[in-house]
Enzyme design. Structure first.
Site, PDB file in Angstrom:
ATOM      1  N   ARG A 171      21.153  64.334  27.859  1.00 28.25           N
ATOM      2  CA  ARG A 171      22.701  64.338  27.129  1.00 28.25           C
ATOM      3  C   ARG A 171      22.370  64.315  25.488  1.00 28.25           C
ATOM      4  O   ARG A 171      21.454  64.480  25.201  1.00 28.25           O
ATOM      5  CB  ARG A 171      23.614  63.244  27.619  1.00 28.25           C
ATOM      6  CG  ARG A 171      23.743  63.364  28.949  1.00 28.25           C
ATOM      7  CD  ARG A 171      25.091  62.780  29.732  1.00 28.25           C
ATOM      8  NE  ARG A 171      26.180  63.053  28.818  1.00 28.25           N
ATOM      9  CZ  ARG A 171      27.313  62.054  28.803  1.00 28.25           C
ATOM     10  NH1 ARG A 171      27.180  61.185  29.566  1.00 28.25           N
ATOM     11  NH2 ARG A 171      28.384  62.468  28.175  1.00 28.25           N
ATOM     12  N   ASN A 186      26.430  48.773  33.607  1.00 30.09           N
ATOM     13  CA  ASN A 186      26.611  50.012  33.114  1.00 30.09           C
ATOM     14  C   ASN A 186      27.364  49.807  31.919  1.00 30.09           C
ATOM     15  O   ASN A 186      28.544  49.564  31.861  1.00 30.09           O
ATOM     16  CB  ASN A 186      27.508  50.925  34.157  1.00 30.09           C
ATOM     17  CG  ASN A 186      27.404  52.288  33.433  1.00 30.09           C
ATOM     18  OD1 ASN A 186      27.312  52.525  32.297  1.00 30.09           O
ATOM     19  ND2 ASN A 186      27.674  53.199  34.151  1.00 30.09           N
ATOM     20  N   SER A 222      25.443  59.254  34.804  1.00 33.81           N
ATOM     21  CA  SER A 222      25.090  60.472  34.286  1.00 33.81           C
ATOM     22  C   SER A 222      23.451  60.358  33.742  1.00 33.81           C
ATOM     23  O   SER A 222      23.040  59.139  33.631  1.00 33.81           O
ATOM     24  CB  SER A 222      25.742  61.161  33.036  1.00 33.81           C
ATOM     25  OG  SER A 222      25.576  60.404  31.920  1.00 33.81           O
ATOM     26  N   PRO A 263      33.036  49.892  28.674  1.00 30.63           N
ATOM     27  CA  PRO A 263      34.195  50.749  28.026  1.00 30.63           C
ATOM     28  C   PRO A 263      34.290  52.092  28.895  1.00 30.63           C
ATOM     29  O   PRO A 263      33.377  52.749  29.096  1.00 30.63           O
ATOM     30  CB  PRO A 263      33.932  51.068  26.537  1.00 30.63           C
ATOM     31  CG  PRO A 263      32.593  50.684  26.161  1.00 30.63           C
ATOM     32  CD  PRO A 263      32.132  49.827  27.563  1.00 30.63           C
ATOM     33  N   ASN A 264      35.661  52.472  29.185  1.00 25.92           N
ATOM     34  CA  ASN A 264      35.806  53.677  29.753  1.00 25.92           C
ATOM     35  C   ASN A 264      35.581  53.870  31.217  1.00 25.92           C
ATOM     36  O   ASN A 264      35.940  54.762  31.873  1.00 25.92           O
ATOM     37  CB  ASN A 264      35.435  55.027  28.960  1.00 25.92           C
ATOM     38  CG  ASN A 264      36.094  54.740  27.593  1.00 25.92           C
ATOM     39  OD1 ASN A 264      37.389  54.680  27.509  1.00 25.92           O
ATOM     40  ND2 ASN A 264      35.504  54.865  26.539  1.00 25.92           N
ATOM     41  N   HIS A 315      23.439  54.227  34.834  1.00 22.21           N
ATOM     42  CA  HIS A 315      24.210  55.130  34.119  1.00 22.21           C
ATOM     43  C   HIS A 315      24.434  56.278  35.161  1.00 22.21           C
ATOM     44  O   HIS A 315      23.516  56.762  35.745  1.00 22.21           O
ATOM     45  CB  HIS A 315      23.536  56.057  33.093  1.00 22.21           C
ATOM     46  CG  HIS A 315      23.216  54.800  31.920  1.00 22.21           C
ATOM     47  ND1 HIS A 315      24.352  54.138  31.030  1.00 22.21           N
ATOM     48  CD2 HIS A 315      22.225  54.158  31.366  1.00 22.21           C
ATOM     49  CE1 HIS A 315      23.853  53.278  30.277  1.00 22.21           C
ATOM     50  NE2 HIS A 315      22.613  53.287  30.195  1.00 22.21           N
ATOM     51  N   ASP A 359      20.962  40.802  23.520  1.00 22.02           N
ATOM     52  CA  ASP A 359      20.674  39.312  23.267  1.00 22.02           C
ATOM     53  C   ASP A 359      21.330  38.480  24.428  1.00 22.02           C
ATOM     54  O   ASP A 359      20.538  37.443  24.675  1.00 22.02           O
ATOM     55  CB  ASP A 359      21.165  38.876  22.191  1.00 22.02           C
ATOM     56  CG  ASP A 359      20.560  39.646  20.741  1.00 22.02           C
ATOM     57  OD1 ASP A 359      19.406  39.875  20.924  1.00 22.02           O
ATOM     58  OD2 ASP A 359      21.178  39.510  19.553  1.00 22.02           O
ATOM     59  N   TYR A 385      30.932  62.580  35.279  1.00 22.93           N
ATOM     60  CA  TYR A 385      30.896  61.342  35.739  1.00 22.93           C
ATOM     61  C   TYR A 385      31.380  61.521  37.229  1.00 22.93           C
ATOM     62  O   TYR A 385      31.287  60.375  38.001  1.00 22.93           O
ATOM     63  CB  TYR A 385      31.440  60.404  34.998  1.00 22.93           C
ATOM     64  CG  TYR A 385      31.391  60.214  33.755  1.00 22.93           C
ATOM     65  CD1 TYR A 385      30.025  59.456  33.375  1.00 22.93           C
ATOM     66  CD2 TYR A 385      31.885  60.586  32.313  1.00 22.93           C
ATOM     67  CE1 TYR A 385      29.532  59.217  31.960  1.00 22.93           C
ATOM     68  CE2 TYR A 385      31.460  60.519  31.428  1.00 22.93           C
ATOM     69  CZ  TYR A 385      30.039  59.884  30.896  1.00 22.93           C
ATOM     70  OH  TYR A 385      29.967  59.601  29.739  1.00 22.93           O
ATOM     71  N   ARG A 416      38.026  60.626  33.416  1.00 21.53           N
ATOM     72  CA  ARG A 416      37.432  61.037  32.408  1.00 21.53           C
ATOM     73  C   ARG A 416      36.218  61.907  32.594  1.00 21.53           C
ATOM     74  O   ARG A 416      35.093  61.468  33.385  1.00 21.53           O
ATOM     75  CB  ARG A 416      36.732  59.712  31.747  1.00 21.53           C
ATOM     76  CG  ARG A 416      35.903  59.905  30.496  1.00 21.53           C
ATOM     77  CD  ARG A 416      35.531  58.605  30.039  1.00 21.53           C
ATOM     78  NE  ARG A 416      34.477  59.000  28.956  1.00 21.53           N
ATOM     79  CZ  ARG A 416      33.234  58.525  28.770  1.00 21.53           C
ATOM     80  NH1 ARG A 416      32.778  57.404  29.672  1.00 21.53           N
ATOM     81  NH2 ARG A 416      32.436  58.709  27.644  1.00 21.53           N
ATOM     82  N   HIS A 476      24.327  52.262  23.697  1.00 18.55           N
ATOM     83  CA  HIS A 476      23.845  52.922  22.549  1.00 18.55           C
ATOM     84  C   HIS A 476      23.814  52.011  21.349  1.00 18.55           C
ATOM     85  O   HIS A 476      23.432  52.496  20.171  1.00 18.55           O
ATOM     86  CB  HIS A 476      24.269  54.275  22.377  1.00 18.55           C
ATOM     87  CG  HIS A 476      24.415  55.079  23.627  1.00 18.55           C
ATOM     88  ND1 HIS A 476      23.179  55.146  24.400  1.00 18.55           N
ATOM     89  CD2 HIS A 476      25.528  55.204  24.476  1.00 18.55           C
ATOM     90  CE1 HIS A 476      23.926  55.823  25.474  1.00 18.55           C
ATOM     91  NE2 HIS A 476      25.178  55.934  25.402  1.00 18.55           N
ATOM     92  N   ARG A 527      22.895  59.459  22.921  1.00 21.70           N
ATOM     93  CA  ARG A 527      22.983  58.659  24.197  1.00 21.70           C
ATOM     94  C   ARG A 527      21.592  58.542  24.753  1.00 21.70           C
ATOM     95  O   ARG A 527      21.482  57.742  25.949  1.00 21.70           O
ATOM     96  CB  ARG A 527      23.757  59.581  25.414  1.00 21.70           C
ATOM     97  CG  ARG A 527      25.151  59.788  24.944  1.00 21.70           C
ATOM     98  CD  ARG A 527      26.094  60.254  26.007  1.00 21.70           C
ATOM     99  NE  ARG A 527      27.408  60.852  25.440  1.00 21.70           N
ATOM    100  CZ  ARG A 527      28.408  59.952  25.416  1.00 21.70           C
ATOM    101  NH1 ARG A 527      28.265  58.641  25.923  1.00 21.70           N
ATOM    102  NH2 ARG A 527      29.586  60.469  24.978  1.00 21.70           N
ATOM    103  N   ALA A 564      29.273  53.042  26.566  1.00 18.60           N
ATOM    104  CA  ALA A 564      28.821  53.643  25.063  1.00 18.60           C
ATOM    105  C   ALA A 564      28.143  52.327  24.331  1.00 18.60           C
ATOM    106  O   ALA A 564      27.485  52.544  23.460  1.00 18.60           O
ATOM    107  CB  ALA A 564      30.262  53.916  24.207  1.00 18.60           C
TER     108      ALA A 564
END
Length: 147
Positions: A106, A73, A101, A9-10, A99, A86, A22, A17, A79, A110, A76
Site C-alpha cells: 500500500r 490491529n 490488507s 481506529p475505524n 492487518h 511502549d 478491507y 469502510r 504508523h 502504511r 492507523a
C-alpha cells in the site's frame, strides 16, 4: 489461556469502510468469528476496539498479569504510535500484529510499523482470517488450551 484482541481506529467500520480493501465482513461478524474460534480452541478471549490511542494503551496496561497473549490491529496507529509500542514493551505479553490488507503493498506511509518492533509476529494481507492465524500462533507458542 486468555487472549486479548485489540482493534484500533475505524475497524468498527469494517464492511462499510473501503470494502474493496478491507472486505465486506462487518466488525460484529469478525468478533463472532473470533469468539467461535476461541471456543473451538478452548481459550478465553476478550475483544476491545477504540478509536482513541490512550484507550488502547490503557487496555494493554490492564492486561498485565491476567492475559497470556495479545492480537492487535492498531489501524492507523500502526504508523504513528510510539505509545502503543511502549505499552506492549512495558507489559511483555506476547503480541501479534495483524492487518487485514497487505500494508507492504500500500502507500509508503502504511509500510512503516512502530508496533512491529514489540511483536513476536506480524500477519498481513490474510483478511480477517489473519486474526484466527494470530490466535493460533499465540496458542501454539505460548499457551495452554485449558481456559
Amino acid at each position: 489461556m486468555k487472549l486479548l484482541i485489540l482493534n484500533g481506529p475505524n475497524l468498527n467500520l469494517l464492511g462499510i469502510r473501503e470494502p474493496d480493501i478491507y472486505g465486506a465482513q462487518t466488525y460484529a461478524a469478525l468478533c463472532e468469528r473470533v469468539r467461535e474460534h476461541a471456543a473451538q480452541r478452548g481459550v478465553d478471549v476478550e475483544l476491545y476496539q477504540s478509536n482513541h490511542e490512550g484507550d488502547l494503551v490503557d487496555r494493554i496496561q490492564a492486561a498485565y498479569g491476567n492475559t497470556d497473549g495479545i492480537v492487535i490491529n492498531p489501524g492507523a496507529y500502526t504508523h504513528t504510535s510510539i505509545a502503543l509500542l511502549d505499552a506492549v514493551r512495558a507489559v511483555s505479553i506476547p503480541t501479534v500484529e495483524v492487518h487485514i490488507s497487505d500494508i507492504s503493498q500500500r502507500e509508503a506511509f502504511r509500510q512503516i510499523s512502530y508496533i512491529r518492533l514489540a511483536c513476536v509476529a506480524s500477519i498481513v494481507g490474510h483478511g480477517v482470517d489473519g486474526y484466527l492465524e494470530a490466535m493460533d500462533l499465540l496458542i501454539e507458542r505460548y499457551g495452554r488450551t485449558d481456559a
